[in-house]
Structure formats: structure tokens, C-alpha cells
Write an enzyme that holds these catalytic residues in place. Structure first.
Site, mmCIF file in Angstrom:
data_model
loop_
_atom_site.group_PDB
_atom_site.id
_atom_site.type_symbol
_atom_site.label_atom_id
_atom_site.label_comp_id
_atom_site.label_asym_id
_atom_site.label_seq_id
_atom_site.Cartn_x
_atom_site.Cartn_y
_atom_site.Cartn_z
ATOM 1 N N ARG A 294 15.613 -17.376 21.290
ATOM 2 C CA ARG A 294 15.132 -17.540 22.666
ATOM 3 C C ARG A 294 15.481 -18.919 23.219
ATOM 4 O O ARG A 294 15.809 -19.049 24.398
ATOM 5 C CB ARG A 294 13.628 -17.276 22.728
ATOM 6 C CG ARG A 294 13.311 -15.798 22.642
ATOM 7 C CD ARG A 294 11.847 -15.486 22.494
ATOM 8 N NE ARG A 294 11.675 -14.022 22.493
ATOM 9 C CZ ARG A 294 10.537 -13.408 22.242
ATOM 10 N NH1 ARG A 294 9.447 -14.109 21.955
ATOM 11 N NH2 ARG A 294 10.460 -12.082 22.263
ATOM 12 N N TYR A 434 17.966 -9.956 27.294
ATOM 13 C CA TYR A 434 17.789 -9.823 25.835
ATOM 14 C C TYR A 434 16.933 -10.932 25.242
ATOM 15 O O TYR A 434 16.591 -11.896 25.908
ATOM 16 C CB TYR A 434 19.101 -9.651 25.104
ATOM 17 C CG TYR A 434 20.173 -10.712 25.145
ATOM 18 C CD1 TYR A 434 19.981 -12.002 25.602
ATOM 19 C CD2 TYR A 434 21.458 -10.380 24.669
ATOM 20 C CE1 TYR A 434 20.997 -12.941 25.588
ATOM 21 C CE2 TYR A 434 22.482 -11.308 24.661
ATOM 22 C CZ TYR A 434 22.244 -12.587 25.122
ATOM 23 O OH TYR A 434 23.256 -13.511 25.102
ATOM 24 N N GLU A 435 16.554 -10.719 23.987
ATOM 25 C CA GLU A 435 15.574 -11.575 23.280
ATOM 26 C C GLU A 435 14.225 -11.606 23.991
ATOM 27 O O GLU A 435 13.528 -12.613 23.985
ATOM 28 C CB GLU A 435 16.105 -13.011 23.094
ATOM 29 C CG GLU A 435 17.448 -13.105 22.436
ATOM 30 C CD GLU A 435 17.519 -12.386 21.100
ATOM 31 O OE1 GLU A 435 16.464 -12.147 20.500
ATOM 32 O OE2 GLU A 435 18.627 -12.046 20.675
ATOM 33 N N GLY A 436 13.860 -10.492 24.590
ATOM 34 C CA GLY A 436 12.603 -10.395 25.327
ATOM 35 C C GLY A 436 12.843 -10.621 26.797
ATOM 36 O O GLY A 436 13.088 -11.764 27.221
#
Length: 593
Positions: A294, A434-436
Site C-alpha cells: 500500500r 488495487y491493494e484495497g
């Protein structure tokens, strides 16, 4: 073709003038003298500008091709990957015992920015490997570390993270991938994963997949998820490669951007896997990788904004359009360059002030990670945990916006692929997802991180801001008015928003959650405001001490004043939205949308 020049001077300014890395009590930082870091950054800058940046357009136009179960990467990628490996860049901040150079994470971050700006899709191959190696380093057995890390640190073997399935994205408790225990202690992994970046390619001899799956009989939901090491090619006891494992790529996703990275559907058919960490504690192990990822994704947002800005600036200086309303600036030519026009200046200043502020923010966050990991500083760990969703969410939202602004400087040419500007916007767009996805980051910030450890870490952040203002107030009336007062006002807005959540969120959680996205952006602006106040003070001190590069430091002050005057006041708008609560957000029945 777009160009990229590594901002080594600016990186040095942040590391030494602003963060004073050699003066920090963090193991390994005393070695980071200016000459030493300059040599590293200059060498990395040369590689990124001369080798990786020219391949950015190649990767975008050619993409990756799946042939007989093997993914072929774009022309030049394999040769460039070998150069990256030969330079030892993938293991810059990894332990020496596994072949790394054991440098602080902050140096890896500074180098990573340049790699990502030059060629984001290419850099993801080594970036994901770094994250997978970090997870094995943190949670693996000694035998697992000895087996996988030397080859992963060198990128002879690359790595991936396998979370998402067709029916579940953020809600990983819904996953169906199964792990059947075997008599020899291994597991048979069966299921399908989607959106797997670097899932298959031709640049390394093996790919080490980290796969989330549920052991047969595991508890329901997220508490039953475990993490497994699943190599593409099985590794023998002596470390040599054996038989092909039961993992195969189903297809390459057709994407909006990052075409040079192979985003794959991965099929696991009784593939041999090995438990990483404890059973049913897979999310804890995976979050070692995800938190690092992140921060890296936040850097991607900034890096694309930086690359796009450099090209927009070139175009604005060269393209002749119209006349300056105050008088011709290019009287011998048919028109003046675009950069004379105030609206173009506004756009370029938005881009410049964001990229430079975001760079400082990310490098500061990296020093907190070093303090936490190298110095066992729990307060630093708590603070960077609080800031992670802000770094990821705010910087990727803003980074994408800045690539669009850079594209807009080109007018119609920005919409034509020949000029290459759309690639920056298309590549930056994925970083918001992406990555949340960024809405999830905002929920994480407000729903979990604010109250973590009794609110200790958010209070520590406010104390940092207050202390900086108090230590520097009253020395220069102009600096107070242009930097400290705007920062104080923005920080008060942020505190007021937090107070609103405390007073109203308990009665109705939607009052907090409906304002979470505004809060994330408000927090981001305050963080960049703090960074610009610190950079302004550093620039002012440098000028007072007779710095030779007057233009550089004066430009810093001008850019900082712009951010404080034109961007930081956005906190008042975000606060106003937050304080309206959830009623207008939730009033409409779903059927009436």
C-alpha cells in the site's frame, strides 16, 4: 516519445535538508551521508532514465502475450530485468544473509520512486517479489527462508500475492480456494485467483506464489484463512528445481493500463503448497506484504504524476499558443509559449506542488517504517499504520488527477496516443483500485485506525503538527503567515472532523462512514501541508546559510506558498461535507436510484 529525468536533487533535499536522515537515531542511518546517497540515486537515476523509461511506451503498446501457457513480456523487458538484477537493485534493503545490501527502507523507497516513474508496469515485477520476500522473511521458518529468499532477493525467482477470487474482492472471508493437508506436512491447493500481477512471465526461472486459501475444516469467514507458499516449479531439498507444480495461467486480463505487466487468472489444481506462518492466521502474514504494497502503491500514484508533470512542463514551454494578456513574451515568434498563461501555470503548480509534497510524505513514512523495524519503535509503527491508508488513498486519488491535468496541458495532442500522455493516466488509474480500493482505505482509516490504541496515534500526529508550529513560530512573520497559520487552520479542521465522528458516530455509524472519504482527503492535505511547512523551513534555512543554488531553494518556497494558499484550504470544504452527516447520503431508497 515521453521522457523522464530522475529528480535526484529533490530526493537529496528531502533526505538531508528536510528529514536529516544522518541525524536520526535509527540503526543504519548514520551511514546515509549525502555523498553516499547521491551516488546511489545518481546510478539508479541513470538506469531509470536511459534504460527503463524508453521501454515504458514499448510495454504499453506491445503488452504481454500468452503462448502455450507461457507469458512473453514486451521487447526489451528481459534484457532490462537482467540489468536491474546485475545492479543488485531488487535487494537494496533486504538482509545481507540472503544476498541483499541491508540498506534502510527509505533508500529503497527513494530508488523505487524513480523506477516506478520510469516504467511502472516493469517495476511491479520486482516490487511484488520484494513484498512476497518480506512476508516470508517475517513469517517463514528458517528452512523456508533459506530455500526461497536468496533467489527472490536476487530476482532469479520472482514472487506474487494471490488474494482475489472471481466472487470476492475485498471480502476475503468469502474465498473458496481450498488447502487439503498431506501426510508430509504439505498441502494440496485447489482454486482460482484473479487479477494476479506478474502471475506468469518469462523473466525468471521460477515464480513463488503466496496464496490465501482455507484449510479443510477451518472456521468460517476471514478467521479461517491461511497463507501458503506455492512455487510454480517445485523446489527440491537441495534447492534445485524439480517438477512443474499444479499451477497454470488461465488467461491474461485485458486492462486499461499497465499493459507491460502480466495480470493473470491463476488456476491451482492440487498444487503443492507450504503453510506460511500459523494456520488460520493468513491475513496477519499477508498484511506484512499488503502494508508494504500500500505504501508502494501510494508511491505509484505520485510517480506517475511526477513523470506526467515533467512532460507537460516541456510541452508548456515549447508549444506556442496565444499571447500573454500583459504583453507578448515572444515578440519575434507568432505566439507565446503556453506557460505564460495563468491557467496553465495553475495546472502546472498543482502538479508540481503535489508531486514534491507527496515525495516528502512518502519518504517520511519510510523513515517511520525504518524506526519501527530497525529501531523497534512501537510509536513509529502505530503512526505509520495510521498514515498508511492516507498515503495509499489520498496520493493515488491525487496522483491520478494530476496525470489528467498534465494530459490537459497538451490539449488535443494529449488525447492522441502518439504523444504518450494517456499512458500516465491509464497506468495511474489502477493505483486507486488495487491493494484495497480507496473507499476501503477511507473506511479503514475512520473505522479502525483513528481509534487504534485508544486514539493514541492520531493524537501523536496532532502533537507533531503542534510542536512544529510552536518551535518555528515567531521567528519570521512572513513564514508564520504563509506556512504556519494555514497549517494550523487545516489541522484544526481535521481535529474538528475527528470530534464530529466521536460525538455522532456512536449514535449512528453512518455519520462517520459517510464522511470517511472526505476525512481521508482532509488528512492527506494536512500531511502535505506539514511536509511543505518543513520543506519551506529547510529552504529558508538553506538560503540564510548562504546556499549556492538560490534558484532551487527559492523555487521550493514559491511552490510551498502555492500549496498552502491554493490547496490546503480544501480542508474547510471537506469538514463542511463531513458535518452534514449521513442523512443526505442515505436518504434515497436503493430502488429509487
Amino acid at each position: 516519445m515521453p521522457r523522464y529525468t530522475a529528480p535526484t536533487k529533490d530526493l537529496q533535499f528531502v533526505l538531508h535538508d528536510v528529514l536529516n536522515v544522518t541525524g536520526q537515531n535509527i540503526p543504519g542511518y548514520y551511514e546515509l551521508e549525502a555523498d553516499f546517497t547521491s551516488a546511489i540515486l545518481e546510478e539508479a537515476g541513470k538506469l531509470t532514465s536511459e534504460v527503463l523509461a524508453p521501454l515504458n511506451v514499448v510495454g504499453d503498446t506491445e503488452g504481454c502475450v500468452l503462448e502455450n501457457g507461457v507469458v512473453r513480456t514486451p521487447t526489451g523487458f528481459k534484457e532490462a530485468f537482467e540489468q536491474v538484477k546485475e545492479g543488485g537493485w531488487p535487494g537494496l534493503d533486504m538482509p545481507e544473509e540472503y544476498g541483499g545490501q541491508n540498506m534502510p527502507y527509505v533508500i529503497g523507497t527513494a530508488v523505487g520512486e524513480m523506477f516506478s516513474s520510469a516504467n511502472m508496469a516493469f517495476t511491479m515485477y520486482q516490487g511484488l517479489t520484494h513484498g512476497a520476500a518480506s512476508a516470508i522473511l517475517a513469517h517463514g521458518t528458517e528452512a523456508q527462508k533459506d530455500t526461497y529468499l536468496p533467489k527472490m532477493v536476487s530476482c532469479d525467482w520472482t514472487g506474487t500475492m494471490n488474494l482475489t477470487e472471481p466472487h470476492c474482492g475485498t471480502d476475503l472471508g468469502l474465498m473458496r480456494t481450498k488447502a487439503e493437508p498431506q501426510d508430509d506436512g504439505s498441502y494440496k491447493i485447489t482454486g482460482q485467483k484473479i487479477f494476479i500481477s506478474a502471475g506468469e512471465h518469462d523473466m525468471s526461472e521460477n515464480i513463488i506464489h503466496l496464496v490465501l486459501a482455507k484449510i479443510t475444516g477451518a472456521p468460517e469467514g476471514i478467521k479461517g484463512v491461511s497463507l501458503f507458499i506455492v512455487p510454480k516449479i517445485c523446489v527440491k531439498d537441495d534447492g534445485s528445481l524439480g517438477a512443474r507444480n499444479g499451477v497454470a495461467v488461465g488467461k491474461i486480463e485485458e486492462k486499461m493500463g499497465i499493459h507491460g505487466n502480466s495480470t493473470c487468472v491463476m488456476n491451482y489444481d492440487e498444487a503443492t503448497g507450504y503453510l506460511l506462518g500459523d494456520a488460520h492466521k493468513g491475513m496477519r502474514a499477508m498484511f506484512t506484504m499488503m502494508n508494504e504494497a500500500r505504501l508502494g502503491v501510494g508511491m505509484q500514484g505520485m510517480s506517475q504524476a511526477e513523470a506526467a508533470y515533467q512532460n507537460a512542463l516541456d510541452y508548456a514551454k515549447d508549444r506556442l499558443q496565444g499571447r500573454d494578456v500583459t504583453g507578448a513574451k515572444n515578440p519575434e515568434g507568432p505566439a507565446d509559449p503556453l506557460i505564460v498563461h495563468p491557467d496553465i501555470r495553475r495546472s502546472l503548480m498543482d502538479q508540481k506542488s503535489f508531486a514534491e509534497g507527496a515525495r516528502a510524505f512518502i519518504l517520511w513514512g519510510s523513515t517511520l517504517i525504518d524506526a519501527a523495524h530497525r529501531g523497534q519503535d512501537k510509536d513509529a509503527d502505530g503512526l505509520v499504520s495510521l498514515l498508511t491508508p492516507v498515503i495509499k488513498g489520498f496520493l493515488t486519488d491525487q496522483g491520478y488527477d494530476m496525470t489528467v491535468k498534465a494530459q490537459q496541458v497538451y490539449g488535443g495532442h494529449g488525447y492522441i496516443e502518439e504523444w504518450g500522455m494517456s499512458q500516465f493516466a491509464r497506468d495511474a488509474r489502477i493505483a486507486m483500485i488495487y491493494e484495497g480500493a480507496n473507499g476501503v482505505q477511507a473506511l479503514d482509516l475512520v473505522g479502525r485506525k483513528l481509534a487504534q490504541d485508544g486514539g493514541k496515534h492520531v493524537m501523536a500526529f496532532f502533537d507533531l503538527v503542534k510542536s512544529f508550529i510552536k518551535e518555528n513560530a515567531g521567528q519570521d512573520a512572513e513564514f508564520d503567515a504563509q506556512f504556519l497559520e494555514p497549517l494550523k487552520a487545516a489541522s484544526k479542521d481535521l481535529q474538528a472532523a475527528g470530534m464530529y465522528f466521536m460525538q455522532n458516530g456512536m449514535k449512528n455509524p453512518n455519520n462517520a462512514l459517510s464522511g470517511s472519504y472526505d476525512f481521508m482527503h482532509m488528512f492527506g492535505h494536512v500531511c502535505l501541508g506539514l511536509m511543505w511547512a518543513k520543506m519551506g523551513k529547510a529552504a529558508q534555512d538553506a538560503l540564510a546559510n548562504g546556499a549556492s543554488d538560490v534558484d532551487f531553494y527559492e523555487s521550493k518556497l514559491h511552490t510551498g506558498r502555492y500549496y498552502m494558499a491554493r490547496q490546503l484550504p480544501a480542508t474547510a470544504l471537506h469538514l463542511s461535507r463531513i458535518e452534514t452527516g449521513a442523512d443526505t447520503v442515505m436518504a434515497l431508497d436503493a430502488a429509487n436510484f
